[in-house]
Scaffold this motif. Structure first.
Motif, short mmCIF file in Angstrom:
data_model
loop_
_atom_site.label_atom_id
_atom_site.label_comp_id
_atom_site.label_asym_id
_atom_site.label_seq_id
_atom_site.Cartn_x
_atom_site.Cartn_y
_atom_site.Cartn_z
N LEU A 116 0.82 -1.21 0.00
CA LEU A 116 0.00 0.00 0.00
C LEU A 116 0.86 1.27 0.00
O LEU A 116 0.45 2.30 -0.55
N ILE A 117 2.05 1.19 0.59
CA ILE A 117 2.98 2.33 0.55
C ILE A 117 3.39 2.60 -0.89
O ILE A 117 3.46 3.75 -1.33
N VAL A 118 3.67 1.54 -1.63
CA VAL A 118 4.03 1.70 -3.05
C VAL A 118 2.85 2.28 -3.83
O VAL A 118 3.01 3.18 -4.65
N GLU A 119 1.65 1.77 -3.56
CA GLU A 119 0.45 2.30 -4.22
C GLU A 119 0.26 3.77 -3.88
O GLU A 119 -0.06 4.59 -4.75
N GLY A 120 0.44 4.12 -2.61
CA GLY A 120 0.31 5.52 -2.20
C GLY A 120 1.34 6.40 -2.87
O GLY A 120 1.04 7.51 -3.30
N PHE A 121 2.56 5.89 -2.97
CA PHE A 121 3.64 6.64 -3.63
C PHE A 121 3.30 6.90 -5.10
O PHE A 121 3.55 8.00 -5.62
N LEU A 122 2.73 5.91 -5.76
CA LEU A 122 2.43 6.04 -7.19
C LEU A 122 1.24 6.97 -7.45
O LEU A 122 1.17 7.58 -8.52
N HIS A 123 0.32 7.09 -6.49
CA HIS A 123 -0.91 7.83 -6.74
C HIS A 123 -1.06 9.12 -5.94
O HIS A 123 -2.01 9.87 -6.16
N THR A 124 -0.13 9.40 -5.03
CA THR A 124 -0.25 10.62 -4.23
C THR A 124 -0.09 11.87 -5.10
O THR A 124 0.62 11.84 -6.11
N LYS A 125 -0.73 12.94 -4.69
CA LYS A 125 -0.62 14.19 -5.45
C LYS A 125 0.72 14.88 -5.19
O LYS A 125 1.20 15.65 -6.02
N SER A 126 1.29 14.62 -4.03
CA SER A 126 2.57 15.26 -3.66
C SER A 126 3.47 14.25 -2.96
O SER A 126 3.17 13.82 -1.85
N ARG A 127 4.55 13.87 -3.61
CA ARG A 127 5.49 12.93 -3.01
C ARG A 127 6.14 13.53 -1.76
O ARG A 127 6.37 12.84 -0.78
#
Length: 269
Positions: free
Chosen positions: A70-81
């Motif tokens: 989920l961290i990888v998914e969040g990293f790929l889809h977040t608006k601001s890294r």
């Protein structure tokens, strides 16, 4: 080519399962372990309790694989890294006292740092890797991964460098088949854990024993059954404050539960 995701579980469902399995793991690691120690001190045989304890911890192995995914998914889809990394950093410091109280029974224990530090290092490595991919300088990504692993071990973050390796492996296989993800994730978990244990305990145990001991992380591979059912949708998410706050709050609650158990044992003497 982007891999199409089909399934019945949204991101939110996977996250909720990760919370539940994490709570089970920590309940047995903190509260049940304390109860087991008290029974043993009182002279009771605890063979059955040890088996229950092992089963509870085995269920908990699922949680970190889900969180890493989920961290990888969040990293790929977040608006601001940058904002994503900052949130992880902030909650790493917020969670440290509850983590130390739960697992060490002291407010500050420099021998082990909470999982948010591991996740922070993992995302930082991914940010550098993504930059290296754009600039076509692959050696930078390799150096970043090495330094991230060294930092995780040096600062003694939860799961040490195995956690960073797992996040990196899941990122690199994000568009691959489930089989490749399981293989990469399993290798990162097994050999990462074995490597950590060898560095920590090689003077006390044989390498063969440490390898067999590290095999317990393989229970976490059951998480990939849930990942196979992931549909790629966000789902109905809880507020960010609840998602991030669950970790320190539940650790504090478990710590208070062990305090009540200890007081009960004291007054029963």
């Amino acid at each position: 080519m982007k891999k199409t995701k089909t399934g019945i579980f949204s991101n939110a469902v996977l996250k909720n399962i990760a919370y539940i399995t994490m709570f089970i793991d920590h309940f047995f690691a903190v509260v049940y372990y304390t109860l087991m120690q008290q029974l043993q001190t009182a002279g009771y045989a605890v063979d059955d309790e040890r088996r229950i304890y092992s089963a509870g911890r085995a269920v908990g192995r699922i949680s970190f694989i889900l969180f890493a995914y989920l961290i990888v998914e969040g990293f790929l889809h977040t608006k601001s890294r940058k904002a994503y990394l900052l949130r992880l950093g902030v909650f790493a410091f917020v969670s440290e006292v509850p983590f130390d109280l739960a697992f060490s029974e002291v407010p500050f224990d420099w021998k082990s740092q909470n999982i948010f530090f591991t996740l922070f290092l993992g995302v930082l490595v991914l940010m550098i890797c993504e930059w290296a991919e754009r600039k076509n300088v692959k050696w930078v990504a390799a150096v970043a991964l090495l330094l991230g692993c060294v930092a995780a071990y040096a600062f003694q973050t939860d799961y040490r460098f195995m956690g960073v390796l797992l996040i990196f492996a899941l990122y690199q296989t994000r568009e691959k088949s489930l089989f490749v993800q399981v293989l990469a994730g399993g290798c990162a978990m097994l050999f990462g854990t074995w490597g950590v244990n060898c560095l920590r305990y090689a003077d006390r145990y044989t390498l063969n024993y440490l390898f067999r001991f590290s095999m317990r992380e393989m229970y976490g591979l059951f998480a990939f059954i849930l990942i196979a059912l992931y549909n790629g949708e966000k789902g109905r998410q809880l507020p960010k404050a609840v998602c991030y706050g669950f970790y320190p709050v539940h650790l504090l609650l478990l710590h208070f539960a062990t305090m009540l158990l200890s007081e009960g044992a004291y007054w029963s003497i």
